[in-house]
Design a protein around this motif. Structure first.
Motif, PDB file in Angstrom:
ATOM      1  N   LEU A  71      20.876  79.454   4.455  1.00 16.07           N
ATOM      2  CA  LEU A  71      21.085  80.882   4.727  1.00 16.07           C
ATOM      3  C   LEU A  71      22.445  81.374   4.243  1.00 16.07           C
ATOM      4  CD1 LEU A  71      19.380  81.406   8.224  1.00 16.07           C
ATOM      5  CD2 LEU A  71      18.646  82.330   6.019  1.00 16.07           C
ATOM      6  N   ASP A  72      23.435  80.464   4.177  1.00 15.56           N
ATOM      7  CA  ASP A  72      24.740  80.831   3.616  1.00 15.56           C
ATOM      8  C   ASP A  72      24.599  81.155   2.131  1.00 15.56           C
ATOM      9  OD1 ASP A  72      26.181  80.360   6.038  1.00 15.56           O
ATOM     10  OD2 ASP A  72      26.085  78.212   5.639  1.00 15.56           O
ATOM     11  N   TYR A  73      23.830  80.314   1.423  1.00 17.82           N
ATOM     12  CA  TYR A  73      23.591  80.559  -0.008  1.00 17.82           C
ATOM     13  C   TYR A  73      22.819  81.863  -0.205  1.00 17.82           C
ATOM     14  CZ  TYR A  73      25.182  75.876  -1.317  1.00 17.82           C
ATOM     15  OH  TYR A  73      25.945  74.761  -1.544  1.00 17.82           O
ATOM     16  N   ILE A  74      21.799  82.056   0.609  1.00 19.77           N
ATOM     17  CA  ILE A  74      20.976  83.268   0.474  1.00 19.77           C
ATOM     18  C   ILE A  74      21.815  84.517   0.703  1.00 19.77           C
ATOM     19  CG2 ILE A  74      19.086  84.575   1.534  1.00 19.77           C
ATOM     20  CD1 ILE A  74      17.649  81.881   1.998  1.00 19.77           C
ATOM     21  N   LYS A  75      22.618  84.515   1.753  1.00 19.72           N
ATOM     22  CA  LYS A  75      23.455  85.678   2.069  1.00 19.72           C
ATOM     23  C   LYS A  75      24.447  85.957   0.946  1.00 19.72           C
ATOM     24  CE  LYS A  75      26.369  87.639   5.716  1.00 19.72           C
ATOM     25  NZ  LYS A  75      27.027  87.403   7.019  1.00 19.72           N
ATOM     26  N   ALA A  76      25.053  84.872   0.402  1.00 21.81           N
ATOM     27  CA  ALA A  76      26.052  85.040  -0.662  1.00 21.81           C
ATOM     28  C   ALA A  76      25.414  85.502  -1.970  1.00 21.81           C
ATOM     29  CB  ALA A  76      26.791  83.720  -0.884  1.00 21.81           C
ATOM     30  N   MET A  77      24.217  84.996  -2.271  1.00 21.73           N
ATOM     31  CA  MET A  77      23.578  85.291  -3.556  1.00 21.73           C
ATOM     32  C   MET A  77      22.808  86.611  -3.542  1.00 21.73           C
ATOM     33  SD  MET A  77      22.254  81.545  -4.883  1.00 21.73           S
ATOM     34  CE  MET A  77      21.027  81.343  -3.594  1.00 21.73           C
ATOM     35  N   CYS A  78      22.186  86.921  -2.402  1.00 20.05           N
ATOM     36  CA  CYS A  78      21.307  88.098  -2.328  1.00 20.05           C
ATOM     37  C   CYS A  78      21.939  89.290  -1.625  1.00 20.05           C
ATOM     38  CB  CYS A  78      20.001  87.738  -1.610  1.00 20.05           C
ATOM     39  SG  CYS A  78      19.091  86.399  -2.367  1.00 20.05           S
ATOM     40  N   GLY A  79      22.949  89.055  -0.813  1.00 18.40           N
ATOM     41  CA  GLY A  79      23.553  90.159  -0.069  1.00 18.40           C
ATOM     42  C   GLY A  79      22.558  90.814   0.869  1.00 18.40           C
ATOM     43  N   ASP A  80      22.482  92.139   0.793  1.00 11.09           N
ATOM     44  CA  ASP A  80      21.581  92.898   1.670  1.00 11.09           C
ATOM     45  C   ASP A  80      20.156  92.997   1.142  1.00 11.09           C
ATOM     46  OD1 ASP A  80      23.705  93.377   3.373  1.00 11.09           O
ATOM     47  OD2 ASP A  80      24.291  95.227   2.348  1.00 11.09           O
ATOM     48  N   THR A  81      19.885  92.377  -0.011  1.00 11.44           N
ATOM     49  CA  THR A  81      18.544  92.521  -0.612  1.00 11.44           C
ATOM     50  C   THR A  81      17.536  91.537  -0.027  1.00 11.44           C
ATOM     51  OG1 THR A  81      18.941  90.928  -2.426  1.00 11.44           O
ATOM     52  CG2 THR A  81      19.605  93.231  -2.804  1.00 11.44           C
ATOM     53  N   ALA A  96      12.799  75.911  11.134  1.00 13.35           N
ATOM     54  CA  ALA A  96      13.482  74.967  10.247  1.00 13.35           C
ATOM     55  C   ALA A  96      13.258  75.314   8.778  1.00 13.35           C
ATOM     56  CB  ALA A  96      13.003  73.542  10.509  1.00 13.35           C
ATOM     57  N   MET A  97      12.243  76.112   8.502  1.00  6.34           N
ATOM     58  CA  MET A  97      11.931  76.539   7.132  1.00  6.34           C
ATOM     59  C   MET A  97      12.084  78.065   7.064  1.00  6.34           C
ATOM     60  SD  MET A  97      10.834  75.191   4.167  1.00  6.34           S
ATOM     61  CE  MET A  97       9.795  73.762   4.480  1.00  6.34           C
ATOM     62  N   VAL A  98      13.007  78.525   6.228  1.00  6.36           N
ATOM     63  CA  VAL A  98      13.206  79.968   6.082  1.00  6.36           C
ATOM     64  C   VAL A  98      12.732  80.397   4.695  1.00  6.36           C
ATOM     65  CG1 VAL A  98      15.144  80.068   7.690  1.00  6.36           C
ATOM     66  CG2 VAL A  98      15.597  79.694   5.275  1.00  6.36           C
ATOM     67  N   GLY A  99      12.340  81.653   4.590  1.00  3.22           N
ATOM     68  CA  GLY A  99      11.886  82.140   3.287  1.00  3.22           C
ATOM     69  C   GLY A  99      11.774  83.646   3.263  1.00  3.22           C
ATOM     70  N   GLY A 100      11.791  84.184   2.064  1.00  2.00           N
ATOM     71  CA  GLY A 100      11.652  85.628   1.915  1.00  2.00           C
ATOM     72  C   GLY A 100      12.010  86.069   0.510  1.00  2.00           C
ATOM     73  N   SER A 108      14.351  89.530  -8.956  1.00  2.00           N
ATOM     74  CA  SER A 108      13.721  89.204  -7.668  1.00  2.00           C
ATOM     75  C   SER A 108      13.250  87.754  -7.652  1.00  2.00           C
ATOM     76  CB  SER A 108      12.523  90.122  -7.412  1.00  2.00           C
ATOM     77  OG  SER A 108      12.950  91.447  -7.230  1.00  2.00           O
ATOM     78  N   TYR A 109      13.446  87.096  -6.517  1.00  2.00           N
ATOM     79  CA  TYR A 109      12.969  85.723  -6.314  1.00  2.00           C
ATOM     80  C   TYR A 109      12.310  85.617  -4.946  1.00  2.00           C
ATOM     81  CZ  TYR A 109      16.025  84.189 -10.181  1.00  2.00           C
ATOM     82  OH  TYR A 109      16.635  84.030 -11.405  1.00  2.00           O
ATOM     83  N   MET A 110      11.333  84.717  -4.846  1.00  2.00           N
ATOM     84  CA  MET A 110      10.838  84.302  -3.535  1.00  2.00           C
ATOM     85  C   MET A 110      11.629  83.043  -3.190  1.00  2.00           C
ATOM     86  SD  MET A 110       8.871  84.924  -0.965  1.00  2.00           S
ATOM     87  CE  MET A 110       7.429  85.905  -1.426  1.00  2.00           C
ATOM     88  N   ILE A 111      12.469  83.130  -2.177  1.00  2.00           N
ATOM     89  CA  ILE A 111      13.377  82.031  -1.841  1.00  2.00           C
ATOM     90  C   ILE A 111      12.869  81.306  -0.599  1.00  2.00           C
ATOM     91  CG2 ILE A 111      15.772  81.411  -1.353  1.00  2.00           C
ATOM     92  CD1 ILE A 111      16.542  84.186  -2.554  1.00  2.00           C
ATOM     93  N   VAL A 112      12.777  79.985  -0.704  1.00  2.00           N
ATOM     94  CA  VAL A 112      12.304  79.154   0.401  1.00  2.00           C
ATOM     95  C   VAL A 112      13.267  77.987   0.569  1.00  2.00           C
ATOM     96  CG1 VAL A 112      10.430  77.691   1.248  1.00  2.00           C
ATOM     97  CG2 VAL A 112       9.880  79.738  -0.078  1.00  2.00           C
ATOM     98  N   GLY A 113      13.604  77.636   1.815  1.00  2.00           N
ATOM     99  CA  GLY A 113      14.501  76.496   2.017  1.00  2.00           C
ATOM    100  C   GLY A 113      14.575  76.051   3.463  1.00  2.00           C
ATOM    101  N   GLN A 114      15.018  74.815   3.645  1.00  2.00           N
ATOM    102  CA  GLN A 114      15.226  74.304   5.008  1.00  2.00           C
ATOM    103  C   GLN A 114      16.588  74.762   5.521  1.00  2.00           C
ATOM    104  OE1 GLN A 114      14.466  71.753   2.544  1.00  2.00           O
ATOM    105  NE2 GLN A 114      12.560  70.822   3.231  1.00  2.00           N
ATOM    106  N   GLN A 115      16.634  75.079   6.796  1.00  2.00           N
ATOM    107  CA  GLN A 115      17.869  75.564   7.410  1.00  2.00           C
ATOM    108  C   GLN A 115      18.273  74.672   8.578  1.00  2.00           C
ATOM    109  OE1 GLN A 115      20.129  77.748   6.650  1.00  2.00           O
ATOM    110  NE2 GLN A 115      21.280  77.753   8.563  1.00  2.00           N
ATOM    111  N   VAL A 153       9.961  81.548  -8.115  1.00  2.96           N
ATOM    112  CA  VAL A 153      10.238  80.899  -6.835  1.00  2.96           C
ATOM    113  C   VAL A 153      11.531  80.100  -6.930  1.00  2.96           C
ATOM    114  CG1 VAL A 153       9.434  79.136  -5.201  1.00  2.96           C
ATOM    115  CG2 VAL A 153       7.803  80.778  -6.173  1.00  2.96           C
ATOM    116  N   LEU A 154      12.382  80.227  -5.909  1.00  2.00           N
ATOM    117  CA  LEU A 154      13.602  79.444  -5.799  1.00  2.00           C
ATOM    118  C   LEU A 154      13.538  78.671  -4.489  1.00  2.00           C
ATOM    119  CD1 LEU A 154      16.576  78.671  -6.491  1.00  2.00           C
ATOM    120  CD2 LEU A 154      17.267  80.770  -5.305  1.00  2.00           C
TER     121      LEU A 154
END
Length: 317
Positions: A71-81, A96-100, A108-115, A153-154
């Motif tokens: 989620l740190d990577y997502i927040k830094a890379m995507c910001g408010d998007t 444990a699995m986040v995505g969006g 645009s990417y569909m981002i999925v990852g373990q948190q 997909v990322l």
């Protein structure tokens, strides 16, 4: 900042430097030469330690409590998007699995990852980054949605393994991971996978099939953790360092064996020492990877992906 056992010489020098600066502020004594000397020794010690890390020390760095999580990577890379999406439409939403959906460099990417979690409460909430079957089914649902709308997909991998509990097995943990691997191999959109922390066993493979697979420098990717390997082979965790060396699980080992496409360099000391630089470097690799894939036809994309994984494990006597 928390320090690992092999980082204690750095801790001592940083404390000396801090004391030196305080003395300079609180008195009329000129401590500039002393501070420069300590700082020089600190940089030399850092280079000496981090340029000669063992496999086990890299495993320790990948688990560092200050290391950025998904989620740190997502927040830094995507910001408010970034728009998080929830649930597998079958059982429940696995934390444990986040995505969006999110935008990186305008794409645009569909981002999925373990948190994982940051403290005891959030670690329990996120189940220590160990996804249940519904987590992998949520990931697959989001990837299928991305395929439907032509969105790349990322996936960001950081897990000590899929959750091994009885209830997970009852709900089909093995099937869920196998289904993800099967479906990801033939997904009709580009997939970029990055190991940002731990890449353990099938838990990592469940979202780890990609056209481009990158590892951060101080991460690991293996069929089993060094501790578990040690406990199986030697009936004790005492040989985890030996197991880590034997497993060839570091980013450089994986690149040498052609199991990953590239290694993303980290700042000296690890990703947590300079998060902003780490995030910027990861964005560069994502953009570079996508640009290499975006013009391929669907047939070529899938054929290349299948060919890539078919070649893994080949050897000549």
């Amino acid at each position: 900042m928390e320090y690992l056992d092999f980082e204690l010489p750095i801790k001592e020098l940083e404390e000396q430097l801090e004391k030196c600066v305080i003395i300079g502020k609180e008195s009329d004594v000129d401590v500039t030469p002393t501070c420069k000397q300590i700082n020089k020794k600190l940089e030399e010690t850092k280079r000496s330690i981090y340029k000669n890390l063992t496999a086990w020390q890299r495993v320790q760095l990948s688990r560092h409590p200050n290391r950025p999580y998904t989620l740190d990577y997502i927040k830094a890379m995507c910001g408010d998007t970034f728009l998080e999406l929830h649930g597998d439409r079958g059982f429940k939403d696995d934390k444990a699995m986040v995505g969006g959906l999110g935008k990186i460099d305008g794409q645009s990417y569909m981002i999925v990852g373990q948190q994982k979690g940051y403290n005891t409460k959030t670690r329990q909430y996120r189940n220590f980054g160990m996804a249940n079957p519904e987590g992998y089914r949520k990931a697959l649902r989001l990837m299928k949605m991305a395929e439907k709308f032509g969105i790349p997909v990322l996936t960001l991998v950081d897990t000590p393994g899929a959750y091994p509990g009885l209830e997970a097995e009852e709900r089909g943990q093995g099937e869920a991971i196998a289904r993800n691997i099967f479906e990801m191999v033939r997904l009709k959109v580009p997939i970029i996978t990055i190991i940002v922390g731990e890449g353990a066993s099938g838990g990592a493979l469940g979202i780890g099939v990609g056209d481009k697979v990158y590892m951060l420098e101080n991460t690991w990717y293996s069929v089993i953790s060094p501790e578990s390997c040690s406990s199986i082979l030697w009936k004790s965790w005492e040989y985890k360092e030996k197991a880590a060396e034997a497993l060839k699980l570091t980013s450089s080992d994986m690149k040498r064996q052609k199991l990953v496409d590239d290694v993303i360099p980290e700042p000296l000391g690890g990703a947590h020492y300079d998060r902003e630089t780490t995030f910027a470097t990861v964005i560069q690799y994502i953009t570079k990877g996508y640009n290499e894939l975006k013009d391929l036809s669907t047939a070529d994309l899938i054929a290349q992906r299948m060919d890539k994984y078919s070649k893994m494990g080949e050897y000549k006597e």
